[in-house]
Design an enzyme around this catalytic site. Sequence first.
Site, PDB file in Angstrom:
ATOM      1  N   GLU A  28       0.739  -1.807  -0.127  1.00  0.00           N
ATOM      2  CA  GLU A  28      -0.048   0.099   0.120  1.00  0.00           C
ATOM      3  C   GLU A  28       0.683   1.245   0.334  1.00  0.00           C
ATOM      4  O   GLU A  28       2.049   1.465   0.946  1.00  0.00           O
ATOM      5  CB  GLU A  28      -1.002   0.100   1.451  1.00  0.00           C
ATOM      6  CG  GLU A  28      -2.376  -1.013   1.367  1.00  0.00           C
ATOM      7  CD  GLU A  28      -3.166  -1.592  -0.331  1.00  0.00           C
ATOM      8  OE1 GLU A  28      -2.837  -0.053  -0.996  1.00  0.00           O
ATOM      9  OE2 GLU A  28      -4.426  -1.986   0.057  1.00  0.00           O
ATOM     10  N   SER A  62     -26.149   6.382 -14.338  1.00  0.00           N
ATOM     11  CA  SER A  62     -25.207   5.429 -13.565  1.00  0.00           C
ATOM     12  C   SER A  62     -26.624   5.452 -12.880  1.00  0.00           C
ATOM     13  O   SER A  62     -28.265   5.650 -11.755  1.00  0.00           O
ATOM     14  CB  SER A  62     -24.673   6.563 -12.149  1.00  0.00           C
ATOM     15  OG  SER A  62     -24.579   5.174 -11.007  1.00  0.00           O
ATOM     16  N   SER A 123     -13.723   3.340  -8.526  1.00  0.00           N
ATOM     17  CA  SER A 123     -13.603   4.488  -9.213  1.00  0.00           C
ATOM     18  C   SER A 123     -13.233   3.933 -10.269  1.00  0.00           C
ATOM     19  O   SER A 123     -12.464   4.164 -11.419  1.00  0.00           O
ATOM     20  CB  SER A 123     -12.845   5.441  -8.440  1.00  0.00           C
ATOM     21  OG  SER A 123     -12.958   6.039  -7.847  1.00  0.00           O
ATOM     22  N   GLU A 155      -8.076  10.340 -14.365  1.00  0.00           N
ATOM     23  CA  GLU A 155      -8.054  10.103 -12.542  1.00  0.00           C
ATOM     24  C   GLU A 155      -7.378  11.292 -11.977  1.00  0.00           C
ATOM     25  O   GLU A 155      -7.894  12.488 -11.085  1.00  0.00           O
ATOM     26  CB  GLU A 155      -8.228   8.934 -11.314  1.00  0.00           C
ATOM     27  CG  GLU A 155      -8.640   9.243 -10.452  1.00  0.00           C
ATOM     28  CD  GLU A 155      -9.124   7.713 -10.122  1.00  0.00           C
ATOM     29  OE1 GLU A 155      -9.556   6.361 -10.419  1.00  0.00           O
ATOM     30  OE2 GLU A 155      -9.102   7.322  -8.026  1.00  0.00           O
ATOM     31  N   ASP A 167      -4.999   0.287  -9.188  1.00  0.00           N
ATOM     32  CA  ASP A 167      -6.058  -0.354  -9.191  1.00  0.00           C
ATOM     33  C   ASP A 167      -6.561  -0.017 -10.382  1.00  0.00           C
ATOM     34  O   ASP A 167      -6.956  -1.073 -11.250  1.00  0.00           O
ATOM     35  CB  ASP A 167      -7.126   1.038  -8.657  1.00  0.00           C
ATOM     36  CG  ASP A 167      -6.715   1.573  -7.174  1.00  0.00           C
ATOM     37  OD1 ASP A 167      -6.337   0.643  -6.583  1.00  0.00           O
ATOM     38  OD2 ASP A 167      -7.140   2.694  -6.699  1.00  0.00           O
TER      39      ASP A 167
HETATM   40  C1  GLA Z   1      -5.594   3.741  -3.192  1.00  0.00           C
HETATM   41  C2  GLA Z   1      -4.868   4.563  -4.539  1.00  0.00           C
HETATM   42  C3  GLA Z   1      -3.261   3.486  -5.148  1.00  0.00           C
HETATM   43  C4  GLA Z   1      -2.971   3.287  -3.746  1.00  0.00           C
HETATM   44  C5  GLA Z   1      -3.461   3.262  -3.134  1.00  0.00           C
HETATM   45  C6  GLA Z   1      -2.556   2.630  -1.657  1.00  0.00           C
HETATM   46  O1  GLA Z   1      -6.413   2.598  -4.177  1.00  0.00           O
HETATM   47  O2  GLA Z   1      -5.942   4.919  -5.733  1.00  0.00           O
HETATM   48  O3  GLA Z   1      -3.127   3.941  -6.266  1.00  0.00           O
HETATM   49  O4  GLA Z   1      -2.089   4.142  -3.908  1.00  0.00           O
HETATM   50  O5  GLA Z   1      -4.862   3.369  -2.513  1.00  0.00           O
HETATM   51  O6  GLA Z   1      -2.142   1.321  -2.146  1.00  0.00           O
END
Ligand code: GLA
Length: 387
Positions: A28, A62, A123, A155, A167
């Site tokens: 993370e 949506s 998202s 984004e 993501d």
């Molecule tokens: C969010 C962001 C990702 C990443 C996570 C943490 O989900 O969209 O890009 O930085 O937080 O790991």
Amino acid sequence: MRAAAGGSGGCVSACVWFAPGRANLMGEHTDYNTGFVLPFALAQGVTATAVARPDRLLVLRSKQVPDEPVTVSPDSLAPGSVAGWAAYPAGVAWALREAGYRVPGASIDIDSDLPVGAGVASSAALECSVALALCGLAGAQVARRDLAAIAKRAENEFVGAPTGIIDQAAALLCRAGHAMLLDCGTMDITHVPFRPGRDGMTALVIDTRVPHALVSGEYGRRRSECEQATRLLGVPSLGSVADAALAGRLADPVLRRRVRHVVTDSARARAIAAALAAEADQADQAATAQETYRFIGRLLTQAHLSLRDDLEISWPEADIAVDAAIAAGAYGARMLGGGFGGSVLALVPAQRLPAARAALTEAFAQRSWTPPEFLDAVPSAAARRIA
Ligand code: GLA
């Protein structure tokens, strides 16, 4: 113009594209530091049902937002021109256009079975389903890594959330039955077998019902702190640092902790991927699988402490959920995603699942918190056209 000839991409009436949410086994706040992440795609996600329009407008609806449809003209899109949920699909149209692709007029109906704000990348699923729909309608062939970068740009620059690539990469590049080790510096990918269900385990996502929002300041603050530490250490990125002891060179204890988190979490992602790959090579998988899951569980819990104490992005409901899950028999657990709200991921032996869910619900009830919600995170396939 890189798009193939226009038209409706073989969609005479409406076609449907799907993009999944994700869980992340490890790594993370390592993605924007060009370290390692180890996500897997969920079975749940976002569908975009799309049909081409001759008037070159984008009409976005949506099911989860019962407002009037939002109508935009792809040619006049600019960052800041669309607010709310529609900024994500409109941003994708903008980013595709900026990358030189023809954006067709389209009516796009969005539906989702992903909880919003639960830290499972709803998202990105929205962006990626729309990206595939627009490319599909335009007949444009875009490599998935490029499409992930385009969705991320939407984004970052159109919506204004300073996120990394995990993501969008997870939504577009994961494989069913696998976790995906992604080197966010090189974008190299190794798919490693990960089938908890086959081995009597559940990867349980516990939605703590505290919504998390990436546009709020704390995520961006962590990112700036990491950038500052990178400059002070004189390294190309924190992802390139092999030994967390390097953090000792920094005078600021806060920055030292941030560096320690990024370096150790990235190493944990690689260690879990290596353990899963080694286990897949074992002749007697049943015997070694439980050891591997126990190892992963220990790393999950270590990561939670790092996220709580070094990165300082956990929240009370997540800390309680981690403790309650482990007390009820989970091999390990940690908060998931950007922080300050969202979900916890716990690795639970399937026979302990009812007890773990009951214990979690009870722990929340004792504190008069909104009851948690549960999702069985089954490693699933990446985004695709489904009808
Ligand atoms: C969010 C962001 C990702 C990443 C996570 C943490 O989900 O969209 O890009 O930085 O937080 O790991």
